[in-house]
Structure formats: structure tokens, C-alpha cells
Design a protein around this motif. Structure first.
Motif, PDB file in Angstrom:
ATOM      1  N   VAL A  81      39.506  40.009  37.378  1.00 30.38           N
ATOM      2  CA  VAL A  81      40.082  38.750  37.859  1.00 30.38           C
ATOM      3  C   VAL A  81      39.025  37.788  38.393  1.00 30.38           C
ATOM      4  CG1 VAL A  81      42.283  39.852  38.422  1.00 30.38           C
ATOM      5  CG2 VAL A  81      40.535  39.634  40.196  1.00 30.38           C
ATOM      6  N   THR A  82      37.760  38.126  38.317  1.00 25.61           N
ATOM      7  CA  THR A  82      36.716  37.254  38.846  1.00 25.61           C
ATOM      8  C   THR A  82      36.467  36.067  37.924  1.00 25.61           C
ATOM      9  OG1 THR A  82      34.910  38.416  37.742  1.00 25.61           O
ATOM     10  CG2 THR A  82      35.592  39.247  39.914  1.00 25.61           C
ATOM     11  N   ASP A  83      35.924  35.008  38.493  1.00 26.39           N
ATOM     12  CA  ASP A  83      35.537  33.854  37.681  1.00 26.39           C
ATOM     13  C   ASP A  83      34.453  34.226  36.679  1.00 26.39           C
ATOM     14  OD1 ASP A  83      37.346  32.321  39.071  1.00 26.39           O
ATOM     15  OD2 ASP A  83      35.845  31.239  40.268  1.00 26.39           O
ATOM     16  N   GLU A  84      33.564  35.119  37.084  1.00 30.65           N
ATOM     17  CA  GLU A  84      32.491  35.533  36.189  1.00 30.65           C
ATOM     18  C   GLU A  84      33.052  36.212  34.938  1.00 30.65           C
ATOM     19  OE1 GLU A  84      30.952  34.932  40.205  1.00 30.65           O
ATOM     20  OE2 GLU A  84      32.620  36.121  39.428  1.00 30.65           O
ATOM     21  N   ALA A  85      34.052  37.054  35.133  1.00 31.98           N
ATOM     22  CA  ALA A  85      34.675  37.728  33.988  1.00 31.98           C
ATOM     23  C   ALA A  85      35.376  36.711  33.093  1.00 31.98           C
ATOM     24  CB  ALA A  85      35.663  38.781  34.474  1.00 31.98           C
ATOM     25  N   LEU A  86      35.994  35.696  33.683  1.00 34.84           N
ATOM     26  CA  LEU A  86      36.684  34.675  32.905  1.00 34.84           C
ATOM     27  C   LEU A  86      35.700  33.895  32.032  1.00 34.84           C
ATOM     28  CD1 LEU A  86      39.604  33.495  32.598  1.00 34.84           C
ATOM     29  CD2 LEU A  86      38.872  31.692  34.184  1.00 34.84           C
ATOM     30  N   VAL A  87      34.549  33.573  32.578  1.00 31.19           N
ATOM     31  CA  VAL A  87      33.518  32.875  31.804  1.00 31.19           C
ATOM     32  C   VAL A  87      33.044  33.748  30.644  1.00 31.19           C
ATOM     33  CG1 VAL A  87      31.136  32.030  31.891  1.00 31.19           C
ATOM     34  CG2 VAL A  87      32.758  31.388  33.680  1.00 31.19           C
ATOM     35  N   GLU A  88      32.823  35.017  30.909  1.00 29.12           N
ATOM     36  CA  GLU A  88      32.388  35.936  29.849  1.00 29.12           C
ATOM     37  C   GLU A  88      33.468  36.074  28.780  1.00 29.12           C
ATOM     38  OE1 GLU A  88      29.557  37.494  29.414  1.00 29.12           O
ATOM     39  OE2 GLU A  88      28.513  37.364  31.338  1.00 29.12           O
ATOM     40  N   PRO A 176      49.319  41.942  41.948  1.00 31.54           N
ATOM     41  CA  PRO A 176      48.860  41.488  43.275  1.00 31.54           C
ATOM     42  C   PRO A 176      47.456  40.906  43.271  1.00 31.54           C
ATOM     43  CG  PRO A 176      50.035  43.557  43.486  1.00 31.54           C
ATOM     44  CD  PRO A 176      49.921  43.296  42.013  1.00 31.54           C
ATOM     45  N   LEU A 177      46.554  41.415  42.428  1.00 37.31           N
ATOM     46  CA  LEU A 177      45.189  40.909  42.386  1.00 37.31           C
ATOM     47  C   LEU A 177      45.100  39.520  41.767  1.00 37.31           C
ATOM     48  CD1 LEU A 177      43.252  44.137  41.312  1.00 37.31           C
ATOM     49  CD2 LEU A 177      43.270  43.059  43.571  1.00 37.31           C
ATOM     50  N   GLN A 178      46.150  39.093  41.065  1.00 32.63           N
ATOM     51  CA  GLN A 178      46.131  37.771  40.434  1.00 32.63           C
ATOM     52  C   GLN A 178      46.770  36.696  41.314  1.00 32.63           C
ATOM     53  OE1 GLN A 178      48.148  39.021  36.763  1.00 32.63           O
ATOM     54  NE2 GLN A 178      46.295  38.490  35.640  1.00 32.63           N
ATOM     55  N   ARG A 179      47.441  37.103  42.356  1.00 30.07           N
ATOM     56  CA  ARG A 179      48.088  36.129  43.224  1.00 30.07           C
ATOM     57  C   ARG A 179      47.039  35.418  44.077  1.00 30.07           C
ATOM     58  NH1 ARG A 179      52.653  40.543  44.826  1.00 30.07           N
ATOM     59  NH2 ARG A 179      53.805  40.473  42.838  1.00 30.07           N
ATOM     60  N   GLY A 180      47.213  34.126  44.220  1.00 26.42           N
ATOM     61  CA  GLY A 180      46.273  33.356  45.020  1.00 26.42           C
ATOM     62  C   GLY A 180      45.100  32.793  44.254  1.00 26.42           C
ATOM     63  N   LEU A 181      44.991  33.086  42.947  1.00 27.55           N
ATOM     64  CA  LEU A 181      43.913  32.514  42.146  1.00 27.55           C
ATOM     65  C   LEU A 181      44.172  31.025  41.947  1.00 27.55           C
ATOM     66  CD1 LEU A 181      43.525  35.280  39.382  1.00 27.55           C
ATOM     67  CD2 LEU A 181      42.057  34.910  41.378  1.00 27.55           C
ATOM     68  N   ASP A 182      43.101  30.245  41.876  1.00 28.20           N
ATOM     69  CA  ASP A 182      43.206  28.802  41.666  1.00 28.20           C
ATOM     70  C   ASP A 182      43.365  28.549  40.170  1.00 28.20           C
ATOM     71  OD1 ASP A 182      42.869  26.053  41.397  1.00 28.20           O
ATOM     72  OD2 ASP A 182      41.415  25.945  43.022  1.00 28.20           O
ATOM     73  N   VAL A 183      44.612  28.418  39.725  1.00 29.93           N
ATOM     74  CA  VAL A 183      44.910  28.354  38.291  1.00 29.93           C
ATOM     75  C   VAL A 183      44.246  27.147  37.635  1.00 29.93           C
ATOM     76  CG1 VAL A 183      46.751  28.134  36.589  1.00 29.93           C
ATOM     77  CG2 VAL A 183      47.056  29.634  38.566  1.00 29.93           C
ATOM     78  N   GLY A 184      44.381  25.972  38.241  1.00 29.77           N
ATOM     79  CA  GLY A 184      43.790  24.782  37.649  1.00 29.77           C
ATOM     80  C   GLY A 184      42.287  24.882  37.497  1.00 29.77           C
ATOM     81  N   ALA A 185      41.626  25.364  38.533  1.00 32.44           N
ATOM     82  CA  ALA A 185      40.174  25.517  38.477  1.00 32.44           C
ATOM     83  C   ALA A 185      39.771  26.527  37.412  1.00 32.44           C
ATOM     84  CB  ALA A 185      39.644  25.934  39.848  1.00 32.44           C
ATOM     85  N   ARG A 186      40.569  27.579  37.250  1.00 32.32           N
ATOM     86  CA  ARG A 186      40.226  28.609  36.266  1.00 32.32           C
ATOM     87  C   ARG A 186      40.456  28.115  34.829  1.00 32.32           C
ATOM     88  NH1 ARG A 186      39.629  33.915  37.607  1.00 32.32           N
ATOM     89  NH2 ARG A 186      41.075  34.755  36.044  1.00 32.32           N
ATOM     90  N   VAL A 187      41.477  27.296  34.633  1.00 28.38           N
ATOM     91  CA  VAL A 187      41.667  26.694  33.311  1.00 28.38           C
ATOM     92  C   VAL A 187      40.445  25.846  32.956  1.00 28.38           C
ATOM     93  CG1 VAL A 187      43.010  25.030  31.985  1.00 28.38           C
ATOM     94  CG2 VAL A 187      44.190  26.724  33.371  1.00 28.38           C
ATOM     95  N   ARG A 188      40.001  25.016  33.897  1.00 31.53           N
ATOM     96  CA  ARG A 188      38.844  24.168  33.673  1.00 31.53           C
ATOM     97  C   ARG A 188      37.590  25.008  33.411  1.00 31.53           C
ATOM     98  NH1 ARG A 188      37.172  18.867  34.841  1.00 31.53           N
ATOM     99  NH2 ARG A 188      35.014  18.681  34.114  1.00 31.53           N
ATOM    100  N   LEU A 189      37.414  26.066  34.197  1.00 29.48           N
ATOM    101  CA  LEU A 189      36.249  26.932  34.048  1.00 29.48           C
ATOM    102  C   LEU A 189      36.207  27.563  32.660  1.00 29.48           C
ATOM    103  CD1 LEU A 189      33.845  28.209  35.624  1.00 29.48           C
ATOM    104  CD2 LEU A 189      35.394  30.095  36.211  1.00 29.48           C
ATOM    105  N   PHE A 190      37.346  28.073  32.199  1.00 24.58           N
ATOM    106  CA  PHE A 190      37.405  28.700  30.880  1.00 24.58           C
ATOM    107  C   PHE A 190      37.111  27.669  29.784  1.00 24.58           C
ATOM    108  CE2 PHE A 190      39.224  30.246  26.988  1.00 24.58           C
ATOM    109  CZ  PHE A 190      39.102  31.633  27.043  1.00 24.58           C
ATOM    110  N   CYS A 191      37.745  26.497  29.877  1.00 22.37           N
ATOM    111  CA  CYS A 191      37.557  25.473  28.849  1.00 22.37           C
ATOM    112  C   CYS A 191      36.108  24.995  28.805  1.00 22.37           C
ATOM    113  CB  CYS A 191      38.503  24.314  29.087  1.00 22.37           C
ATOM    114  SG  CYS A 191      40.233  24.692  28.725  1.00 22.37           S
ATOM    115  N   ASP A 192      35.469  24.878  29.974  1.00 22.25           N
ATOM    116  CA  ASP A 192      34.058  24.506  30.009  1.00 22.25           C
ATOM    117  C   ASP A 192      33.202  25.569  29.328  1.00 22.25           C
ATOM    118  OD1 ASP A 192      34.637  22.177  31.360  1.00 22.25           O
ATOM    119  OD2 ASP A 192      33.970  22.907  33.322  1.00 22.25           O
TER     120      ASP A 192
END
Length: 260
Positions: A81-88, A176-192
Motif C-alpha cells: 500500500v506504499t506510494d513507492e510500491a504504487l510507482v513501481e 484496513p491497511l487501505q483506509r485513510g490513503l489519499d486517493v486523489g494524490a495516489r491517482v496523480r502519482l500513478f499517472c505521473d
């Protein structure tokens, strides 16, 4: 023909395909109408040098497909669920899409399902849930379970992926580990990280809504035949899709602001 060995370890995690087992360093799976198309795709990926997918070994004496076993972990964990994993993951999906270049985008034999209205650009995985990504430590290394792969657009496969990874869902349905994630920021991060162009980002919310609407209809129709689809429907899959669509309506402006 690949020999059938006696020691079989059932593999869990998939929602639809029953009877998947590990035998040594291989995975044995029941065949489906899409198996020939999927095998052709996996062989194409191998020839293209894409390392993030299983290899086709053949068929065993019980008529099951035999694929290489990819060691690692799957599912929702503190690592995935980390941002680093999402980028990878964005890089892995981009590499997969790029590797499908030259593979025929027409023809029959795919499982089918919901889709974009735009002409297909790539072969999409179309079911990239946390259960279908193999992690090695903190890094997503491979995609598995290509049963629902089909010709589509890059953005449709991205939308389908982020439904599960950002994720786009009512919090009541989240791990439970996915609750509280910043969805909008993560969409932007993945698209970037993937390199989604601005004109495609403007379609993200619209296509996400279309995908939820169409996947509800497809799943409802398939559930009527029973099996894994019927089990998922009985366990509330339809209601979860409806709640995700309602969540998307509520947060549309927020997501759009992150993307445009």
C-alpha cells in the motif's frame, strides 16, 4: 505434454478460477476458452523480453495448462500500500503494455468483459488486483492470472488497476491497511509514473464511472451461470461496485483537481 506429479499445493487468492495448484516450480490451472489466446500473449511477452509474467510450459496429463511458478507474495500488505510500491506498479504496467506492441488486437478467443469505447491500443490485463501482482520484498515483480486479458485502451487498464490499488471504493469495503490513503494524490502519482498524457487524464473520472457501470452489468450476467462469478455476486460484489460508483460521484471534483 508435461508429466503430472502427485504432490499438489492448492493456491488461494483468485476469485473466479477454482482448482489452481502448485506442482514443484509450476502452476497447474484448468483451461478456459481464453487459454489459447492467453498462451499466445504470454509467448509474445517472453519473446519481447518482458520478465514480469509467467512462461507457458505446456499442458499436463489432466488437460490443465502448465505455467512457471513465480515466487513471492500477493495481496494487501503494509508493503503493497506504499506510494513507492504504487510507482513501481505503474512502471510494471507500462512495461507490460509496451511489450504487447505488435500483438494482434483483433480476433476472437478473449474472455471479454467491460471495455472502453475507444479503439484498442494494447492488450490489457484487466484484472490487476493485489492478488494478481507478485511482490519480491517491497517491489512488484510480476503480473499473474491473465484470464481476463483482452484488447483495450491503456487508460481503461489503468482505471481498472487503480480501482483496486488507489483504491476507488467505499471505505467500508476496503482492507484496513487501505483506509485513510489519499486517493486523489495516489491517482496523480500513478499517472505521473506511468506517463499518462493530459488529454487522457481528463477522461479518468468519466471512464472510471463507465467501467463501474459496465462491470456491474457484466458480473450480474455472468453470476447467473453460477461458479466463481455466482459466488462473488452472492458475497456482495454487485453492492460493492454500486458503493464504489457512489463514492466516485461524491469525490469526482477532488479527483479531477489532482489530475487536471
Amino acid at each position: 505434454m508435461v508429466a503430472t506429479l502427485l504432490h499438489e499445493i492448492p493456491l488461494q487468492g483468485g476469485d473466479v478460477t477454482d482448482g489452481v495448484v502448485r506442482v514443484g516450480d509450476t502452476v497447474r490451472r484448468p483451461v478456459s476458452p481464453s487459454t489459447p489466446a492467453v498462451h499466445a500473449l504470454l509467448r509474445h511477452l517472453e519473446a519481447a523480453g518482458f520478465e514480469g509474467a509467467p512462461r507457458v510450459v505446456g499442458m499436463d496429463g489432466l488437460g490443465r495448462e502448465v505455467l512457471t511458478y513465480l515466487p513471492g507474495t500477493t495481496g494487501v500488505t503494509r508493503t503493497t500500500v506504499t506510494d513507492e510500491a504504487l510507482v513501481e506498479l505503474a512502471g510494471l504496467l507500462r512495461g507490460f503494455h509496451d511489450a504487447t506492441a505488435g500483438f494482434p488486437l483483433g480476433g476472437d478467443g478473449w474472455e471479454g468483459g467491460s471495455n472502453d469505447d475507444a479503439p484498442p491500443e494494447v492488450i490489457g490485463h484487466c484484472d490487476l488486483t493485489p492478488d494478481n501482482v507478485v511482490f519480491e520484498g517491497a517491489t512488484p515483480r510480476a503480473l499473474i492470472d491473465f484470464d481476463l486479458a483482452r484488447p483495450t485502451t491503456r487508460l481503461f487498464d489503468i482505471v481498472t488497476t487503480l480501482r483496486h490499488w488507489v483504491p476507488i471504493a467505499d471505505p467500508v469495503d476496503l482492507h484496513p491497511l487501505q483506509r485513510g490513503l489519499d486517493v486523489g494524490a495516489r491517482v496523480r502519482l500513478f499517472c505521473d509514473a506511468y506517463g499518462v498524457p493530459p488529454r487522457e487524464r481528463r477522461r479518468f473520472v468519466e471512464l472510471s464511472r463507465l467501467r463501474l457501470h459496465r462491470s456491474y452489468a457484466v458480473m450480474r450476467d455472468r453470476a447467473a451461470a453460477g461458479g466463481g462469478w455466482g459466488r462473488m455476486w452472492a458475497q456482495g460484489a454487485g453492492q460493492r461496485i454500486r458503493r464504489a460508483a457512489a463514492w466516485l460521484d461524491t469525490h469526482e471534483d477532488e479527483l479531477h483537481a489532482h489530475l487536471v
